[in-house]
Design a protein around this motif. Sequence first.
Motif, PDB file in Angstrom:
ATOM      1  N   ILE A  31       0.779  -1.251   0.015  1.00 49.15           N
ATOM      2  CA  ILE A  31      -0.066   0.036   0.219  1.00 49.15           C
ATOM      3  C   ILE A  31       0.756   1.176   0.234  1.00 49.15           C
ATOM      4  O   ILE A  31       1.727   1.499   0.814  1.00 49.15           O
ATOM      5  N   ARG A  35      -0.729   8.241  -0.776  1.00 50.16           N
ATOM      6  CA  ARG A  35      -2.027   8.372  -1.292  1.00 50.16           C
ATOM      7  C   ARG A  35      -3.137   8.918  -0.301  1.00 50.16           C
ATOM      8  O   ARG A  35      -3.825   9.771  -0.833  1.00 50.16           O
ATOM      9  N   SER A  36      -2.894   8.645   0.864  1.00 48.53           N
ATOM     10  CA  SER A  36      -3.603   9.290   1.947  1.00 48.53           C
ATOM     11  C   SER A  36      -2.886   9.046   3.314  1.00 48.53           C
ATOM     12  O   SER A  36      -2.940   8.412   4.206  1.00 48.53           O
ATOM     13  N   ILE A  40      -3.692   6.156   6.146  1.00 47.01           N
ATOM     14  CA  ILE A  40      -3.311   4.761   5.771  1.00 47.01           C
ATOM     15  C   ILE A  40      -2.694   4.100   6.873  1.00 47.01           C
ATOM     16  O   ILE A  40      -2.884   2.917   7.258  1.00 47.01           O
ATOM     17  N   LEU A  83      -9.167  -1.425   1.659  1.00 51.65           N
ATOM     18  CA  LEU A  83      -8.593  -0.977   0.638  1.00 51.65           C
ATOM     19  C   LEU A  83      -9.425  -1.036  -0.785  1.00 51.65           C
ATOM     20  O   LEU A  83      -9.307   0.085  -1.582  1.00 51.65           O
ATOM     21  N   GLY A  87      -9.626   2.608  -1.663  1.00 56.74           N
ATOM     22  CA  GLY A  87      -8.537   2.842  -2.500  1.00 56.74           C
ATOM     23  C   GLY A  87      -8.597   2.202  -3.846  1.00 56.74           C
ATOM     24  O   GLY A  87      -7.764   2.827  -4.821  1.00 56.74           O
ATOM     25  N   LYS A  90      -7.754   4.422  -7.257  1.00 56.51           N
ATOM     26  CA  LYS A  90      -7.150   5.469  -6.830  1.00 56.51           C
ATOM     27  C   LYS A  90      -5.601   5.302  -6.627  1.00 56.51           C
ATOM     28  O   LYS A  90      -4.908   6.016  -6.128  1.00 56.51           O
ATOM     29  N   TRP A  92      -4.093   3.172  -4.639  1.00 56.28           N
ATOM     30  CA  TRP A  92      -3.621   2.831  -3.509  1.00 56.28           C
ATOM     31  C   TRP A  92      -2.472   1.815  -3.211  1.00 56.28           C
ATOM     32  O   TRP A  92      -1.662   1.586  -2.404  1.00 56.28           O
ATOM     33  N   SER A  93      -2.803   0.588  -4.158  1.00 52.16           N
ATOM     34  CA  SER A  93      -2.035  -0.748  -3.642  1.00 52.16           C
ATOM     35  C   SER A  93      -1.995  -1.559  -4.891  1.00 52.16           C
ATOM     36  O   SER A  93      -2.591  -1.454  -5.677  1.00 52.16           O
ATOM     37  N   ASP A 129       3.041   1.343  -6.897  1.00 50.93           N
ATOM     38  CA  ASP A 129       2.129   2.108  -7.666  1.00 50.93           C
ATOM     39  C   ASP A 129       1.475   1.295  -8.810  1.00 50.93           C
ATOM     40  O   ASP A 129       2.538   1.024  -9.423  1.00 50.93           O
TER      41      ASP A 129
END
Length: 194
Positions: A31, A35-36, A40, A83, A87, A90, A92-93, A129
């Motif tokens: 993750i 991104r946050s 996260i 997740l 996410g 987006k 995220w992971s 990513d």
Amino acid sequence: MPLHDKTRKILVDTLLGQSDAGELGILYAVIDASRSPMTIPAALQAMTDKVACLYRGQALEEFGDDTAWVAAINLDESVLDWLIDNGFGKRWSIFLRSSLQLADIVRHLRKFTVIQDDQGTTHFFRFYDPRTLRQYLPVFTTEQRTAFFRGVHTWYCENDVRPNELLKFSTNGDSLLREAISLVPTQGTVCAID
């Protein structure tokens, strides 16, 4: 926007291996906390004790909450649901399947966070990513691909080009196999990439 129930089920079943009996090992999520960063790391640590930061030492001090985390996904925990709900789509992971334990997979993945280019310049490699994973896996040399897949059976990532697809990467000898798994009720396709 939340995923449609059928789309979400295909995604969860694929990642958990319920739709593919040949899957091996533990499902892990890598993750990207950048991104946050305020959410996260704290959320992961609250949901599971099977989580570890991919960075350590000076890199961890420098980047803090913007680092990457690795979490083992268990059926009885809410990490995967969280997740997907927060996410997916987006970037995220990414996900992987491995028979390695958490400490061993983190040790393996740390090898790829910093790379050198042909001129000897050091760069952070954000392989976690989904866009990076999608773009770089097909152009790895055989040696790079072998090292990256050591101990890893399969890599998964969302397809930022086609949002209704999950990409699955595996190897067969020296070939990289890329499967586009449709997240709508249709069949994915498999092709070998040299």
